[in-house]
Design a protein around this motif. Structure first.
Motif, mmCIF file in Angstrom:
data_model
loop_
_atom_site.group_PDB
_atom_site.id
_atom_site.type_symbol
_atom_site.label_atom_id
_atom_site.label_comp_id
_atom_site.label_asym_id
_atom_site.label_seq_id
_atom_site.Cartn_x
_atom_site.Cartn_y
_atom_site.Cartn_z
ATOM 1 N N VAL A 190 0.837 -1.208 0.000
ATOM 2 C CA VAL A 190 0.000 0.000 0.000
ATOM 3 C C VAL A 190 0.869 1.255 0.000
ATOM 4 C CG1 VAL A 190 -1.687 1.334 1.334
ATOM 5 C CG2 VAL A 190 -2.027 -1.114 0.982
ATOM 6 N N ALA A 191 1.960 1.236 0.747
ATOM 7 C CA ALA A 191 2.864 2.397 0.770
ATOM 8 C C ALA A 191 3.449 2.652 -0.623
ATOM 9 C CB ALA A 191 3.979 2.183 1.787
ATOM 10 N N ALA A 213 2.101 1.650 -3.461
ATOM 11 C CA ALA A 213 0.981 2.050 -4.321
ATOM 12 C C ALA A 213 0.690 3.542 -4.169
ATOM 13 C CB ALA A 213 -0.266 1.235 -3.978
ATOM 14 N N ARG A 214 0.672 4.001 -2.943
ATOM 15 C CA ARG A 214 0.414 5.421 -2.672
ATOM 16 C C ARG A 214 1.492 6.284 -3.334
ATOM 17 N NH1 ARG A 214 -0.907 5.268 2.668
ATOM 18 N NH2 ARG A 214 -3.108 5.532 2.236
ATOM 19 N N ARG A 215 2.754 5.880 -3.152
ATOM 20 C CA ARG A 215 3.867 6.614 -3.751
ATOM 21 C C ARG A 215 3.801 6.586 -5.280
ATOM 22 N NH1 ARG A 215 9.341 3.959 -3.038
ATOM 23 N NH2 ARG A 215 8.787 3.141 -5.061
ATOM 24 N N ARG A 231 -4.916 5.872 -6.970
ATOM 25 C CA ARG A 231 -5.961 6.696 -6.338
ATOM 26 C C ARG A 231 -6.282 6.185 -4.937
ATOM 27 N NH1 ARG A 231 -9.595 5.443 -10.710
ATOM 28 N NH2 ARG A 231 -10.972 4.835 -9.020
ATOM 29 N N GLU A 232 -6.549 7.107 -4.054
ATOM 30 C CA GLU A 232 -6.850 6.809 -2.652
ATOM 31 C C GLU A 232 -7.998 5.798 -2.513
ATOM 32 O OE1 GLU A 232 -5.474 7.239 1.120
ATOM 33 O OE2 GLU A 232 -4.652 8.326 -0.580
ATOM 34 N N LEU A 258 -6.918 2.055 -2.704
ATOM 35 C CA LEU A 258 -5.917 1.504 -1.789
ATOM 36 C C LEU A 258 -6.433 0.336 -0.943
ATOM 37 C CD1 LEU A 258 -3.947 4.691 -0.692
ATOM 38 C CD2 LEU A 258 -3.352 2.999 -2.444
ATOM 39 N N ARG A 301 -4.721 -3.316 -0.816
ATOM 40 C CA ARG A 301 -4.417 -3.984 0.457
ATOM 41 C C ARG A 301 -5.026 -5.396 0.492
ATOM 42 N NH1 ARG A 301 -3.948 -0.371 3.779
ATOM 43 N NH2 ARG A 301 -5.920 0.669 3.545
ATOM 44 N N ASP A 359 6.221 0.514 -10.572
ATOM 45 C CA ASP A 359 5.363 1.633 -10.995
ATOM 46 C C ASP A 359 5.911 2.256 -12.272
ATOM 47 O OD1 ASP A 359 7.634 2.806 -10.022
ATOM 48 O OD2 ASP A 359 6.625 4.258 -8.764
ATOM 49 N N TYR A 386 0.603 0.549 -11.596
ATOM 50 C CA TYR A 386 1.173 -0.085 -10.411
ATOM 51 C C TYR A 386 0.950 -1.580 -10.537
ATOM 52 C CZ TYR A 386 1.869 -1.419 -5.526
ATOM 53 O OH TYR A 386 2.309 -2.020 -4.376
ATOM 54 N N VAL A 427 -2.541 4.332 -12.317
ATOM 55 C CA VAL A 427 -2.031 5.418 -11.481
ATOM 56 C C VAL A 427 -2.503 6.737 -12.080
ATOM 57 C CG1 VAL A 427 -0.041 4.153 -10.608
ATOM 58 C CG2 VAL A 427 0.185 5.466 -12.689
#
Length: 144
Positions: free
Chosen positions: A23-24, A26-28, A32-33, A36, A40, A69, A73, A142
């Motif tokens: 998840v970290a 993916a966020r980087r 999209r929020e 997530l 996960r 990425d 992702y 992404v």
């Protein structure tokens, strides 16, 4: 393109770490929020499936998770179980799925694929290129 590789012994306790790292990353990468939670769940399910197969077959080989990425992702989860076990229950007819002789581990791996297919739009499951095992590949878009 950045690639993060993670390998861990086939113990359920390590699945949580793989989810957190996934998840970290993916966020980087810019996922999209609102996706997530899906990331996960999918990474957790794929890793749980790999750990269950390794334990079922008594394999000490590490489970490999690779995250990259490059325009999207992508996550690869690789197990080293015999291929007939790795692809497993998705090919069984429903009456065999009801067979009570299936182990909990075998059931976990089959249910894992059903769950993954339900919430990962871009999902591929195939034999590994070299050696024995199965690769589960999941891809999310992404936003830049």
């Amino acid at each position: 393109m950045a690639t993060v590789r993670l390998s861990f012994s086939p113990a359920p306790v390590h699945v949580r770490t793989a989810r957190l790292v996934g998840v970290a990353v993916a966020r980087r990468a810019g996922v999209r929020e609102d996706l997530l939670d899906e990331v996960r769940l999918a990474i957790g399910e794929a890793c749980t499936r790999a750990v269950a197969l390794h334990r079922q077959y008594g394999l000490a080989d590490p489970v490999l998770v690779e995250m990259s990425d490059g325009g999207s992702y992508a996550v690869r989860v690789v197990d080293r179980a015999p291929i007939e076990a790795g692809i497993g229950l998705t090919a069984l007819p429903p009456d065999e799925l009801a067979n009570e002789s299936l182990t909990d581990e075998a059931l976990t791996t089959g249910v894992g694929f059903a769950l993954l297919a339900g919430f990962v739009e871009d999902l591929q499951v195939r034999p590994v290129d070299e050696g024995v095992g199965t690769e589960v590949r999941m891809v999310w878009p992404v936003g830049h």
